[in-house]
Design a protein around this motif. Structure first.
Motif, PDB file in Angstrom:
ATOM      1  N   VAL A 158      32.631  56.938  -6.153  1.00 28.34           N
ATOM      2  CA  VAL A 158      32.825  55.489  -6.269  1.00 28.34           C
ATOM      3  C   VAL A 158      32.996  55.165  -7.745  1.00 28.34           C
ATOM      4  O   VAL A 158      32.064  55.367  -8.544  1.00 28.34           O
ATOM      5  CB  VAL A 158      31.626  54.727  -5.683  1.00 28.34           C
ATOM      6  CG1 VAL A 158      31.805  53.221  -5.889  1.00 28.34           C
ATOM      7  CG2 VAL A 158      31.460  55.049  -4.208  1.00 28.34           C
ATOM      8  N   PHE A 159      34.188  54.678  -8.116  1.00 31.29           N
ATOM      9  CA  PHE A 159      34.445  54.337  -9.511  1.00 31.29           C
ATOM     10  C   PHE A 159      33.948  52.921  -9.763  1.00 31.29           C
ATOM     11  O   PHE A 159      34.555  51.944  -9.351  1.00 31.29           O
ATOM     12  CB  PHE A 159      35.926  54.498  -9.837  1.00 31.29           C
ATOM     13  CG  PHE A 159      36.292  55.909 -10.181  1.00 31.29           C
ATOM     14  CD1 PHE A 159      36.310  56.342 -11.506  1.00 31.29           C
ATOM     15  CD2 PHE A 159      36.544  56.835  -9.185  1.00 31.29           C
ATOM     16  CE1 PHE A 159      36.605  57.659 -11.828  1.00 31.29           C
ATOM     17  CE2 PHE A 159      36.845  58.148  -9.494  1.00 31.29           C
ATOM     18  CZ  PHE A 159      36.876  58.569 -10.819  1.00 31.29           C
ATOM     19  N   LEU A 160      32.807  52.834 -10.463  1.00 28.59           N
ATOM     20  CA  LEU A 160      32.174  51.553 -10.733  1.00 28.59           C
ATOM     21  C   LEU A 160      32.773  50.896 -11.958  1.00 28.59           C
ATOM     22  O   LEU A 160      32.669  49.686 -12.139  1.00 28.59           O
ATOM     23  CB  LEU A 160      30.674  51.775 -10.913  1.00 28.59           C
ATOM     24  CG  LEU A 160      30.034  52.405  -9.660  1.00 28.59           C
ATOM     25  CD1 LEU A 160      28.761  53.129 -10.006  1.00 28.59           C
ATOM     26  CD2 LEU A 160      29.771  51.346  -8.612  1.00 28.59           C
ATOM     27  N   GLN A 161      33.397  51.692 -12.808  1.00 33.42           N
ATOM     28  CA  GLN A 161      34.207  51.240 -13.934  1.00 33.42           C
ATOM     29  C   GLN A 161      35.396  52.191 -13.999  1.00 33.42           C
ATOM     30  O   GLN A 161      35.362  53.271 -13.406  1.00 33.42           O
ATOM     31  CB  GLN A 161      33.403  51.262 -15.236  1.00 33.42           C
ATOM     32  CG  GLN A 161      32.245  50.261 -15.260  1.00 33.42           C
ATOM     33  CD  GLN A 161      31.561  50.226 -16.608  1.00 33.42           C
ATOM     34  OE1 GLN A 161      32.160  50.520 -17.632  1.00 33.42           O
ATOM     35  NE2 GLN A 161      30.284  49.866 -16.600  1.00 33.42           N
ATOM     36  N   PRO A 162      36.458  51.826 -14.704  1.00 29.35           N
ATOM     37  CA  PRO A 162      37.656  52.681 -14.701  1.00 29.35           C
ATOM     38  C   PRO A 162      37.395  54.144 -15.033  1.00 29.35           C
ATOM     39  O   PRO A 162      38.023  55.032 -14.473  1.00 29.35           O
ATOM     40  CB  PRO A 162      38.558  52.006 -15.743  1.00 29.35           C
ATOM     41  CG  PRO A 162      38.160  50.573 -15.707  1.00 29.35           C
ATOM     42  CD  PRO A 162      36.679  50.568 -15.453  1.00 29.35           C
ATOM     43  N   GLU A 163      36.459  54.418 -15.937  1.00 25.45           N
ATOM     44  CA  GLU A 163      36.207  55.800 -16.352  1.00 25.45           C
ATOM     45  C   GLU A 163      34.787  56.251 -16.057  1.00 25.45           C
ATOM     46  O   GLU A 163      34.282  57.188 -16.681  1.00 25.45           O
ATOM     47  CB  GLU A 163      36.499  55.953 -17.855  1.00 25.45           C
ATOM     48  CG  GLU A 163      37.954  55.727 -18.228  1.00 25.45           C
ATOM     49  CD  GLU A 163      38.889  56.721 -17.533  1.00 25.45           C
ATOM     50  OE1 GLU A 163      38.518  57.903 -17.401  1.00 25.45           O
ATOM     51  OE2 GLU A 163      39.983  56.302 -17.116  1.00 25.45           O
ATOM     52  N   GLN A 164      34.134  55.602 -15.083  1.00 25.17           N
ATOM     53  CA  GLN A 164      32.782  55.990 -14.708  1.00 25.17           C
ATOM     54  C   GLN A 164      32.655  55.977 -13.191  1.00 25.17           C
ATOM     55  O   GLN A 164      33.068  55.013 -12.543  1.00 25.17           O
ATOM     56  CB  GLN A 164      31.744  55.033 -15.301  1.00 25.17           C
ATOM     57  CG  GLN A 164      31.651  55.085 -16.815  1.00 25.17           C
ATOM     58  CD  GLN A 164      30.577  54.154 -17.352  1.00 25.17           C
ATOM     59  OE1 GLN A 164      29.715  53.693 -16.612  1.00 25.17           O
ATOM     60  NE2 GLN A 164      30.625  53.885 -18.644  1.00 25.17           N
ATOM     61  N   CYS A 165      32.081  57.047 -12.640  1.00 31.01           N
ATOM     62  CA  CYS A 165      31.925  57.107 -11.194  1.00 31.01           C
ATOM     63  C   CYS A 165      30.551  57.656 -10.824  1.00 31.01           C
ATOM     64  O   CYS A 165      29.855  58.263 -11.643  1.00 31.01           O
ATOM     65  CB  CYS A 165      33.019  57.956 -10.552  1.00 31.01           C
ATOM     66  SG  CYS A 165      32.844  59.740 -10.799  1.00 31.01           S
ATOM     67  N   SER A 166      30.184  57.428  -9.566  1.00 30.70           N
ATOM     68  CA  SER A 166      28.950  57.983  -9.039  1.00 30.70           C
ATOM     69  C   SER A 166      29.121  58.270  -7.555  1.00 30.70           C
ATOM     70  O   SER A 166      30.170  57.969  -6.976  1.00 30.70           O
ATOM     71  CB  SER A 166      27.781  57.022  -9.270  1.00 30.70           C
ATOM     72  OG  SER A 166      26.548  57.655  -8.947  1.00 30.70           O
ATOM     73  N   TRP A 167      28.107  58.865  -6.972  1.00 31.99           N
ATOM     74  CA  TRP A 167      28.143  59.238  -5.566  1.00 31.99           C
ATOM     75  C   TRP A 167      26.910  58.651  -4.878  1.00 31.99           C
ATOM     76  O   TRP A 167      25.773  59.084  -5.150  1.00 31.99           O
ATOM     77  CB  TRP A 167      28.149  60.760  -5.419  1.00 31.99           C
ATOM     78  CG  TRP A 167      29.448  61.380  -5.810  1.00 31.99           C
ATOM     79  CD1 TRP A 167      30.480  61.728  -4.990  1.00 31.99           C
ATOM     80  CD2 TRP A 167      29.878  61.740  -7.140  1.00 31.99           C
ATOM     81  NE1 TRP A 167      31.514  62.268  -5.707  1.00 31.99           N
ATOM     82  CE2 TRP A 167      31.177  62.296  -7.036  1.00 31.99           C
ATOM     83  CE3 TRP A 167      29.288  61.640  -8.403  1.00 31.99           C
ATOM     84  CZ2 TRP A 167      31.881  62.738  -8.142  1.00 31.99           C
ATOM     85  CZ3 TRP A 167      29.995  62.072  -9.505  1.00 31.99           C
ATOM     86  CH2 TRP A 167      31.279  62.622  -9.382  1.00 31.99           C
ATOM     87  N   PRO A 168      27.092  57.680  -3.995  1.00 33.41           N
ATOM     88  CA  PRO A 168      25.939  57.066  -3.320  1.00 33.41           C
ATOM     89  C   PRO A 168      25.363  57.954  -2.230  1.00 33.41           C
ATOM     90  O   PRO A 168      26.053  58.806  -1.661  1.00 33.41           O
ATOM     91  CB  PRO A 168      26.534  55.788  -2.722  1.00 33.41           C
ATOM     92  CG  PRO A 168      27.983  56.120  -2.496  1.00 33.41           C
ATOM     93  CD  PRO A 168      28.364  57.058  -3.613  1.00 33.41           C
ATOM     94  N   THR A 169      24.090  57.731  -1.945  1.00 32.80           N
ATOM     95  CA  THR A 169      23.438  58.391  -0.818  1.00 32.80           C
ATOM     96  C   THR A 169      23.781  57.627   0.453  1.00 32.80           C
ATOM     97  O   THR A 169      23.585  56.412   0.513  1.00 32.80           O
ATOM     98  CB  THR A 169      21.910  58.400  -1.016  1.00 32.80           C
ATOM     99  OG1 THR A 169      21.606  59.093  -2.227  1.00 32.80           O
ATOM    100  CG2 THR A 169      21.209  59.076   0.148  1.00 32.80           C
ATOM    101  N   PRO A 170      24.320  58.285   1.468  1.00 26.88           N
ATOM    102  CA  PRO A 170      24.743  57.562   2.676  1.00 26.88           C
ATOM    103  C   PRO A 170      23.576  56.868   3.383  1.00 26.88           C
ATOM    104  O   PRO A 170      22.442  57.350   3.358  1.00 26.88           O
ATOM    105  CB  PRO A 170      25.331  58.660   3.573  1.00 26.88           C
ATOM    106  CG  PRO A 170      25.587  59.818   2.672  1.00 26.88           C
ATOM    107  CD  PRO A 170      24.599  59.727   1.571  1.00 26.88           C
ATOM    108  N   VAL A 171      23.872  55.744   4.003  1.00 23.88           N
ATOM    109  CA  VAL A 171      22.894  55.101   4.874  1.00 23.88           C
ATOM    110  C   VAL A 171      22.598  56.076   6.017  1.00 23.88           C
ATOM    111  O   VAL A 171      23.493  56.686   6.589  1.00 23.88           O
ATOM    112  CB  VAL A 171      23.447  53.773   5.421  1.00 23.88           C
ATOM    113  CG1 VAL A 171      22.491  53.185   6.464  1.00 23.88           C
ATOM    114  CG2 VAL A 171      23.674  52.787   4.287  1.00 23.88           C
TER     115      VAL A 171
END
Length: 397
Positions: free
Chosen positions: A161-174
């Protein structure tokens, strides 16, 4: 006059003997808590103390693991399923003549699974995509499982998930077993190496050196590291640089599974791979702070590899390879002496896993790798100078 046996050797001898007496059945083959993890310890111990390891017994158990361990039906889980057992065989095969076809069946199973990957598949280490990457990175060293590796990288990229153009993360699924807030459906970004987005960063670090075209994976790694740096909290206020989850400031523990210690190691590795000195500078600050933490503020209650004294010996030792500061080396020695003193005072019972029941901690004997005798033994072997070329198993190298 007979020379006295050093305390570490005494404890290792006891752990080897106890492990050989408590070998788990081959249907409990998982690498983190089963037979393959125990055999990894004995394999490493035999290199340093061959006279202490019962070679016929080891070979017998290895045959049983070959016969039954590869029948694991749990495809998605590295920690308890077939890919963890596959990693073990991949590791020991690398010491002799490599047999590329040995794990071909596991490759096919993983490829089939990844081709039909459910949308809710977790990104974490024990049962998620990051754990599968550990096995595939070992295969990639020999140019194997290329299709499965490509599918895995695609799945990791899709879940970024790109939260900013050059920053991303991976959420823990529900619905994940490892969500910190299980009753909530809000987006959760777990910051622990075992169960959170740092596991993806460490998985990419393991895969990238073996990819023919690593550009996209490197981009994901850098974007993820840059996002992680933005999640820092006040270490003065909260006692650690990072919490267990983003946007929930709190002190994280000192251990492998969660906390600053393994995040520092991950940032050192990323700094080296990506030539990002800023990552290394933060990792140095984190390492020094971790070096000053002790049992109470570090929430360290037992001896196991996951979040205990022995695990800290291993991790501070790995950190010292990147940052051999006196404080880091002193911390390694502090936790080593803690393990040895506990054993000398109370025997193996002092090394039992602490389990929370009815708001109380209860000691429980554990023979496996992650929280028990086998993992403690591996950490002590590392402190004695044995190779740590197995630590990719835990996303540490």
């Amino acid at each position: 006059m007979t020379e006295p046996i050093p305390p570490a050797r005494q404890l290792l001898a006891a752990l080897i003997q106890q492990t050989q007496q408590q070998l788990l059945p081959p249907y409990q083959s998982g690498i983190l808590s089963g037979l393959s993890g125990q055999l990894l310890f004995l394999w490493q111990a035999a290199k340093m103390y061959p006279e202490l390891v019962d070679e016929p017994l080891f070979n017998q158990q290895l045959i049983l693991l070959q016969q039954y361990g590869v029948r694991q039906t749990d495809i998605r889980s590295f920690g308890y399923g077939i890919s963890g057992v596959g990693w073990f065989f991949e590791y020991i095969l690398a010491d002799d003549d490599y047999q590329a076809d040995f794990n071909a069946g596991t490759d096919t199973l993983l490829q089939n699974y990844l081709q039909q990957l459910p949308a809710e598949a977790d990104i974490e280490f024990v049962i998620g995509l990051s754990g599968l990457a550990v096995y595939l990175a070992r295969r990639a060293r020999h140019g194997q499982a290329e299709q499965a590796t490509a599918l895995l990288l695609g799945a990791i990229a899709e879940r970024a998930v790109f939260l900013q153009p050059e920053q991303c993360s991976w959420p823990t699924p529900v619905g994940s077993a490892y969500r910190l807030q299980k009753e909530s459906t809000a987006v959760e970004y777990n910051l622990g190496l075992a169960h959170g987005m740092p596991a993806v960063l460490a998985a990419l670090l393991g895969l990238i050196p073996h990819l023919a075209e690593p550009t996209h994976a490197r981009h994901l790694l850098k974007a993820g590291c840059d996002w992680l740096l933005q999640q820092q909290q006040s270490v003065i206020t909260f006692g650690s640089y990072f919490a267990n989850a983003a946007d929930r400031p709190a002190c994280s523990r000192l251990g492998w599974c969660y906390g600053d210690l393994t995040l520092a190691l991950t940032l050192f590795r990323a700094a080296e791979l990506l030539a990002e000195p800023g990552y290394a500078e933060l990792a140095r600050q984190m390492s020094l702070h971790c070096s000053r933490r002790r049992e109470q503020d570090g929430m360290v209650f037992d001896a196991g590899l996951c979040h205990g004294y022995a695990g800290l010996v291993l991790i501070f030792g790995l950190l010292s390879q990147y940052f051999p500061a006196a404080e880091v080396l002193a911390a390694k020695q502090y936790w080593l002496e803690k393990v040895l003193n506990q054993y000398q005072s109370h025997g193996l019972a002092a090394l039992h896993k602490q389990v929370e029941r009815a708001d109380e901690l209860t000691a429980q004997e554990e023979p496996g790798l992650l929280s028990g005798y086998a993992g403690i033994g591996l950490c002590l072997l590392a402190a004695e100078g044995q190779s740590t070329d197995w630590v990719d198993l835990l996303l540490l190298g």
